[in-house]
Design a protein around this motif. Structure first.
Motif, PDB file in Angstrom:
ATOM      1  N   LEU A  36       6.061   0.734   6.421  1.00 51.65           N
ATOM      2  CA  LEU A  36       5.800  -0.056   7.622  1.00 51.65           C
ATOM      3  C   LEU A  36       5.680  -1.515   7.190  1.00 51.65           C
ATOM      4  N   SER A  37       6.499  -2.373   7.753  1.00 49.09           N
ATOM      5  CA  SER A  37       6.471  -3.790   7.422  1.00 49.09           C
ATOM      6  C   SER A  37       5.536  -4.517   8.382  1.00 49.09           C
ATOM      7  N   ILE A  48      10.061   5.828  -3.207  1.00 47.31           N
ATOM      8  CA  ILE A  48       9.639   5.096  -2.003  1.00 47.31           C
ATOM      9  C   ILE A  48      10.578   3.915  -1.824  1.00 47.31           C
ATOM     10  N   THR A  49      11.302   3.916  -0.705  1.00 45.65           N
ATOM     11  CA  THR A  49      12.234   2.838  -0.388  1.00 45.65           C
ATOM     12  C   THR A  49      11.681   2.014   0.774  1.00 45.65           C
ATOM     13  N   ASP A  50      12.198   0.784   0.935  1.00 53.57           N
ATOM     14  CA  ASP A  50      11.696  -0.106   1.983  1.00 53.57           C
ATOM     15  C   ASP A  50      11.761   0.506   3.376  1.00 53.57           C
ATOM     16  N   GLY A  52       0.882  -1.163   0.000  1.00 52.24           N
ATOM     17  CA  GLY A  52       0.000   0.000   0.000  1.00 52.24           C
ATOM     18  C   GLY A  52       0.918   1.211   0.000  1.00 52.24           C
ATOM     19  N   LEU A  53       0.958   1.963  -1.099  1.00 53.29           N
ATOM     20  CA  LEU A  53       1.917   3.062  -1.271  1.00 53.29           C
ATOM     21  C   LEU A  53       1.208   4.407  -1.319  1.00 53.29           C
ATOM     22  N   GLY A 103       3.835   4.355   3.246  1.00 50.98           N
ATOM     23  CA  GLY A 103       2.990   3.211   2.981  1.00 50.98           C
ATOM     24  C   GLY A 103       3.350   2.025   3.846  1.00 50.98           C
ATOM     25  N   TRP A 104       2.924   0.858   3.405  1.00 47.83           N
ATOM     26  CA  TRP A 104       3.157  -0.375   4.152  1.00 47.83           C
ATOM     27  C   TRP A 104       3.440  -1.518   3.180  1.00 47.83           C
ATOM     28  N   ARG A 105       3.964  -2.622   3.736  1.00 47.51           N
ATOM     29  CA  ARG A 105       4.257  -3.816   2.955  1.00 47.51           C
ATOM     30  C   ARG A 105       3.946  -5.051   3.778  1.00 47.51           C
ATOM     31  N   VAL A 106       3.484  -6.094   3.107  1.00 46.52           N
ATOM     32  CA  VAL A 106       3.203  -7.372   3.741  1.00 46.52           C
ATOM     33  C   VAL A 106       3.800  -8.457   2.856  1.00 46.52           C
TER      34      VAL A 106
END
Length: 172
Positions: free
Chosen positions: A41-42, A35-37, A25-26, A93-96
């Protein structure tokens, strides 16, 4: 926000790809920022087998309910983290990460009831009889909170997990 997932299932070689794939979700602020890792939010997706009691008066209320408990393997986000959207280095954003090697998003994420919903599959699981029988193998319908990538239970689940024909907090 822009919602995307990695991985593909377009060729025979895709089936052998067991790299970890990710749902994102960016936050597109329109300023051209990369946008970098470290700016995401992981969130961690976990699986558990959960049993819900089915009240006696609801047994056989739905044709599929014939016992006093309903047992399902479910996935959820461990923790209640939310992105920090302000400050000098806000989250963008977030990442899963999808937990099974080879699992990937298929189709387009859908926005529904304040959630992002998507389907994942794992052709690597389907191609190996032993893997296909493991807990967590196969395809999943998942829903995450739009803003955080966290658990999407606001106000209630969209899936009747205890099979009592009511969507409420008892659905995990």
């Amino acid at each position: 926000m822009v919602y995307i997932g990695t991985g593909s299932l377009l060729s025979g070689t895709d089936i052998q790809n067991t790299q970890t794939q990710t749902i994102y979700g960016l936050w597109d602020r329109g300023d051209g920022a990369t946008i970098t890792d470290d700016r995401l939010l992981s969130q961690t997706l976990v699986s558990a087998t959960v049993s819900w009691p089915v009240p006696p008066e609801e047994i056989n209320y739905c044709a599929a309910v014939e016992s006093e408990t309903s047992e399902n393997t479910v996935r959820f986000i461990a923790g209640q983290d939310t992105p920090n959207w302000s400050g000098s280095t806000p989250h963008l954003g977030w990442r899963v990460d999808l937990p099974r090697s080879g699992e990937r998003l298929i189709g387009h994420p859908q926005i529904r009831a304040g959630r992002v919903q998507f389907v994942t599959t794992n052709p690597y699981d389907m191609a190996d009889l032993d893997r296909s029988m493991e807990t967590g193998a196969g395809s999943w319908i998942l829903q995450l909170d739009l803003a955080s990538g966290g658990n999407a239970r606001n106000p209630v689940s969209l899936f009747d997990m205890n099979r009592n024909c009511v969507l409420d907090d008892n659905d995990g």
